[in-house]
Motif scaffolding. Structure first.
Motif, mmCIF file in Angstrom:
data_model
loop_
_atom_site.group_PDB
_atom_site.id
_atom_site.type_symbol
_atom_site.label_atom_id
_atom_site.label_comp_id
_atom_site.label_asym_id
_atom_site.label_seq_id
_atom_site.Cartn_x
_atom_site.Cartn_y
_atom_site.Cartn_z
ATOM 1 N N ALA A 47 44.490 37.448 46.551
ATOM 2 C CA ALA A 47 43.439 36.441 46.354
ATOM 3 C C ALA A 47 43.820 35.085 46.922
ATOM 4 C CB ALA A 47 43.115 36.307 44.868
ATOM 5 N N TRP A 64 44.541 34.073 37.621
ATOM 6 C CA TRP A 64 43.135 33.864 37.290
ATOM 7 C C TRP A 64 42.927 32.774 36.256
ATOM 8 C CZ3 TRP A 64 40.466 36.034 40.934
ATOM 9 C CH2 TRP A 64 41.008 37.149 41.590
ATOM 10 N N TRP A 90 35.609 33.778 41.946
ATOM 11 C CA TRP A 90 35.748 35.170 42.357
ATOM 12 C C TRP A 90 35.025 36.132 41.411
ATOM 13 C CZ3 TRP A 90 38.128 37.552 46.510
ATOM 14 C CH2 TRP A 90 38.914 36.740 47.340
ATOM 15 N N LEU A 128 33.765 40.071 42.401
ATOM 16 C CA LEU A 128 34.596 41.155 41.864
ATOM 17 C C LEU A 128 33.751 42.137 41.062
ATOM 18 C CD1 LEU A 128 37.872 39.355 40.712
ATOM 19 C CD2 LEU A 128 37.329 40.402 42.903
ATOM 20 N N PRO A 156 40.731 42.741 38.688
ATOM 21 C CA PRO A 156 41.648 41.608 38.872
ATOM 22 C C PRO A 156 42.957 41.834 38.115
ATOM 23 C CG PRO A 156 39.951 41.036 37.286
ATOM 24 C CD PRO A 156 39.624 42.426 37.769
#
Length: 264
Positions: A15, A45, A53, A57, A64
């Motif tokens: 990411a 995250w 995101w 996702l 994630p």
């Protein structure tokens, strides 16, 4: 270029080094090479810059993986992604990997996965260092993926009523199917050398076999890099090569052969 679309693939995304806005187009490109059975994206995250995101996702059913940044300036995400890749490798659940990153830190991982007999596809931006590119079986630039997807969407959004009108105009010059792009001499030479390597006694090489050899020699080779949607269209645009389309006993199936006019 022929691809094994039945491959089971593990898609691992960094990411920190992948554009969120291109995620959908990237996953559509992955489907060209196989079936993504494992889809994971790595990052911290808890940081605000990764909050955007969430939507993409969920839309692409990507899991994630949380990895805290323990030390400033150190990329813990890379380590987590590499460890997961090796775990997946040893379980034998997949036939290949898609590594989405522009970071050269994954060069050794790509080499190791290929040593284990797995297919490795790399996807990253044009800033990706060359060692990571050549470590993959095939490398595709995200800018090329995004441009091709945007062109396809623009074509679909054109009003259908406009198409018959444009076709009815008499005397109007035919619009080229592909934009005019200058193919570098180095690429022309690469194609010529590859044709010579696999050509039969008459000097002809099968287009599919040619495409596979080009990618083996240069993993980031892609006709879309030069503005052509297919290898056949790229080769046809080059006056150096002769393209012979031969019918087969099967309907709508042809063999496309390429010959270098300058070969002796």
């Amino acid at each position: 270029m022929s691809e094994q679309t039945d491959l089971r693939l593990a898609v691992l995304i960094d990411a920190d080094n992948a554009p969120r806005s291109a995620l959908g187009d990237i996953m559509a490109e992955v489907a060209v090479y196989g079936t993504p059975t494992i889809k994971r994206i790595y990052g911290d995250w808890t940081t605000p810059n990764l909050a955007s995101w969430k939507g993409p996702l969920l839309e692409n059913a990507i899991t994630p993986i949380q990895q805290y940044s323990y030390t400033t300036g150190k990329n813990a995400t890379d380590s987590a992604m590499i460890i997961d890749a090796m775990d997946i490798l040893y379980t034998g659940q997949v036939d290949g990997f898609v590594l989405v990153s522009s970071d050269s830190d994954f060069t050794r991982l790509a080499v190791r996965l290929r040593e284990a007999g797995k297919k490795v596809y790399g996807m990253g931006e044009r800033k990706t260092p060359n060692p990571f590119i050549v470590a993959c079986d095939k490398f595709v630039y995200i800018e090329v993926i995004r441009a091709a997807a945007e062109e396809a969407r623009a074509e679909e959004e054109k009003p259908k009523a406009q198409k018959p009108q444009s076709q009815k105009k008499k005397g109007a010059p035919a619009q080229p199917q592909e934009p005019e792009h200058k193919v570098p001499k180095a690429v022309v030479k690469l194609i010529a050398e590859s044709v010579d390597t696999i050509a039969d006694e008459d000097g002809y090489a099968a287009l599919g076999e040619l495409g596979n050899l080009l990618v083996k020699k240069q993993p980031d080779f892609d006709p879309r890099n030069f503005g052509f949607s297919k290898l056949s269209k790229l080769v046809k645009s080059l006056s150096r090569f002769e393209v012979d389309v031969r019918p087969t006993s099967q309907p709508n199936v042809t063999h496309i052969l390429v010959r270098d006019k300058q070969s002796k």
